[in-house]
Design an enzyme around this catalytic site. Structure first.
Site, PDB file in Angstrom:
ATOM      1  N   GLY A 209       0.840  -1.202   0.000  1.00 25.47           N
ATOM      2  CA  GLY A 209       0.000   0.000   0.000  1.00 25.47           C
ATOM      3  C   GLY A 209       0.869   1.244   0.000  1.00 25.47           C
ATOM      4  O   GLY A 209       2.054   1.189  -0.358  1.00 25.47           O
ATOM      5  N   GLY A 214       2.258   2.578   5.391  1.00 26.55           N
ATOM      6  CA  GLY A 214       3.429   1.736   5.679  1.00 26.55           C
ATOM      7  C   GLY A 214       4.046   2.113   7.021  1.00 26.55           C
ATOM      8  O   GLY A 214       4.442   1.256   7.806  1.00 26.55           O
ATOM      9  N   GLU A 231       5.686  -3.213   0.904  1.00 31.08           N
ATOM     10  CA  GLU A 231       5.702  -3.010  -0.553  1.00 31.08           C
ATOM     11  C   GLU A 231       4.977  -1.697  -0.815  1.00 31.08           C
ATOM     12  O   GLU A 231       3.744  -1.659  -0.862  1.00 31.08           O
ATOM     13  CB  GLU A 231       4.991  -4.186  -1.248  1.00 31.08           C
ATOM     14  CG  GLU A 231       5.720  -5.509  -1.120  1.00 31.08           C
ATOM     15  CD  GLU A 231       6.952  -5.598  -2.023  1.00 31.08           C
ATOM     16  OE1 GLU A 231       7.008  -4.873  -3.024  1.00 31.08           O
ATOM     17  OE2 GLU A 231       7.848  -6.391  -1.711  1.00 31.08           O
ATOM     18  N   CYS A 266       1.718   0.542  -9.067  1.00 28.07           N
ATOM     19  CA  CYS A 266       2.864   1.054  -8.309  1.00 28.07           C
ATOM     20  C   CYS A 266       4.101   1.230  -9.183  1.00 28.07           C
ATOM     21  O   CYS A 266       4.942   2.066  -8.885  1.00 28.07           O
ATOM     22  CB  CYS A 266       3.165   0.126  -7.148  1.00 28.07           C
ATOM     23  SG  CYS A 266       3.441  -1.569  -7.677  1.00 28.07           S
TER      24      CYS A 266
END
Ligand code: NAD
Length: 497
Positions: A209, A214, A231, A266
């Site tokens: 996310g 994070g 990630e 991403c």
């Protein structure tokens, strides 16, 4: 779907449903820990069986998965099949093929201090792990880490993203129907449910996310000293040199940006850097490519995903309507709020203080920044946090070398976009603000394993020098032996006599 604490949360995988509060959450983790402690998940047979069942539902329920992805994102069938389902099938097949070998202890060298003896590294499961996933590739990003967790012999809770509710509930029912429900569960929900899950003690947390959350995940993990894989995202730069094959470059850029969930990926290129003199040619070529890919009315193209929800639609239109970006659009810009569609949009020379240049775009807008010399791109990239991916298109080997050496990024591709994540031999993950840790292929197995070193000794080969009372000879001998200097160790015996 935004489930609140105390309301009925969906717990897929044999959960009873009902009130999902702190106690229910703790109970769920206890149940999984008991399953793990029973040793069942450690066996090769259990792991193989669960992986085969995942493969089975990927085949049997392919149509349902494609439908759910279409409902959540209007994801084109091609993208759903190739980027989510086929990627997972390939992960599953690779693990099934290699798992036995990965599980075998690795022989290690024995140092002179431990002769006679043998050494090995054993991959042991961590225990009960939590996987929290994002909405943009909601099936792949949920199940791919879960495959790694199962392969490594862990019990696992998956918390899919509430932003893609159809996929989330499908995941819950597939896990419930196909997998061992006492060791693998899905908890559906939003921030409240995730917060409750994060309060529990896990043996690893794998989060996909944004960077902001994070930090929340890592802070919660720190309380229990739980290791994390994060990630995350960021602004992925794409440098295009004039020494390039323009036609191929345009196609690879367009598919990496707009063919990846309409930019909501991403690793999608976030901004282009090229030279002032080359920009007009590049823009012309990108325009032609976009028309050939998505036609004259891109808002109606079945090959483009929509924006996931109204929040993200408003966020993106705000970036587009930002005064500093105003008048910079050289292609696209069309939008339809009802359809939640924004057309592939190219902007030229957006100033560095524009909103768009100061946050991850995560959508179909692609600003182009121009520089006098292509080498100037390096400093611009370095002025941003380390990206998840960095791309260069060039035939200039000197520039390629400089780019690879000077840019720190989670991953890098020269002369293409996005493809690195399809190669299971390459670890996939970020660096700095774009993440911690990596997965894919054997790296997924390793991410969920503890590498336990074991040294085996027998009762012969006593070295008197390690035991007190110490003296000068013992000190010289032991120092040399521990430093790996056999000659020095032997010499110390002779000299000290
Ligand atoms: P998201 O909103 O789906 O959030 C991710 C997960 O975090 C969800 O399960 C959500 O429920 C949970 N969450 C959200 N806020 C929380 C909070 N305050 N406390 C606890 N849990 C919370 O996804 P997102 O963050 O919008 O995803 C987009 C971001 O993810 C982008 O930055 C993108 O680059 C990044 N991303 C990274 C990867 C990768 O592999 N590195 C892949 C996909 C997306």
């Amino acid at each position: 779907m935004a489930l609140k604490a105390g309301t009925v949360a969906a717990v897929g995988g044999g959960g009873k449903g009902g009130v999902f509060d702190g106690e229910a959450c703790a109970c769920l983790v206890r149940e999984l820990r008991q399953s793990f402690e029973s040793g069942r998940t450690r066996s090769y047979e259990w792991r193989k069986q669960q992986l085969r069942m995942v493969l089975k539902f990927l085949v049997e329920k392919e149509a349902l998965i494609v439908q759910a992805l279409h409902r959540d994102l209007r994801k084109p069938g091609f993208e759903a099949c190739v980027s989510e389902i086929s990627m997972l099938k390939s992960s599953c097949k690779l693990i099934l093929k290699k798992l036995k070998r990965w599980m075998e202890p690795q022989k290690a060298c024995v140092s002179i201090t431990s002769i006679p003896g043998s050494a090995e590294i054993i991959s042991e499961p961590l225990g009960v792990v939590l996987v929290i996933s994002a909405w943009n590739y909601p099936f792949l990003l949920a199940m791919d880490p879960v495959l790694g967790a199962i392969a490594a012999g862990n019990a696992v809770v998956l918390k899919p993203s509430e932003v893609s509710p159809s996929t989330s509930s499908l995941l819950a029912s597939l896990v419930s129907d196909y997998l061992d429900n006492s060791a693998i569960k899905v908890v559906e929900g939003a921030v409240d449910e995730t917060t409750m899950l994060l309060e529990q003690k896990w043996d690893k947390i794998f989060y996909t996310g944004c960077t902001r959350v994070g930090r929340v995940v890592m802070t919660a993990a720190a309380k229990h000293l739980t290791p994390v894989v994060l990630e995350l995202g960021g602004k992925c730069p794409l440098v295009i040199d004039s020494k390039t094959d323009l036609k191929v470059t345009s196609k690879r850029v367009a598919v990496g940006k707009w063919g990846s969930n309409n930019g909501q990926a991403c690793v999608a290129p976030d901004y282009i850097i090229t030279t002032k003199s080359f920009a007009p040619k590049l823009i012309e070529s990108l325009k032609q490519t976009l028309t050939s890919f998505f036609g004259d009315k891109p808002l109606l193209s079945p090959d483009l995903s929509r924006i996931v929800n109204t929040n993200h639609f408003s966020r993106l239109t705000k970036l587009l309507d930002d005064q500093r970006a105003f008048g910079k659009i050289v292609h696209g810009g069309e939008r339809d709020e009802k359809l939640l569609m924004i057309a592939p949009t190219i902007l030229l020379d957006v100033p560095a203080d524009a909103l768009m240049m100061n946050e991850e775009i995560f959508g179909p807008l692609l600003p182009i920044i121009t520089v006098d010399k292509i080498e100037d791109s390096i400093d611009i990239i370095k002025s941003h946090p380390k990206p998840l991916a960095a791309y260069l298109f060039s035939n200039d080997k000197k520039l390629e070398k400089m780019f690879v050496k000077q840019i720190s990024a989670g991953g890098m591709i020269v002369n293409d976009t996005v493809l690195h994540l399809t190669n299971p031999s390459l670890p996939f993950g970020g660096v700095g603000d774009s993440g911690i840790g990596a997965y894919h292929g054997k790296h997924s197995f390793d991410a969920f394993s503890h590498k336990k070193p074991v040294l085996h000794r027998c009762f012969i080969g006593e070295v008197w020098a390690r035991y007190p009372p110490y003296n000068a000879m013992k000190l010289k001998f032991s120092s040399s032996a521990v430093a790996g200097d056999i000659f020095g160790a032997l010499l110390s015996l002779v000299r000290c006599r």
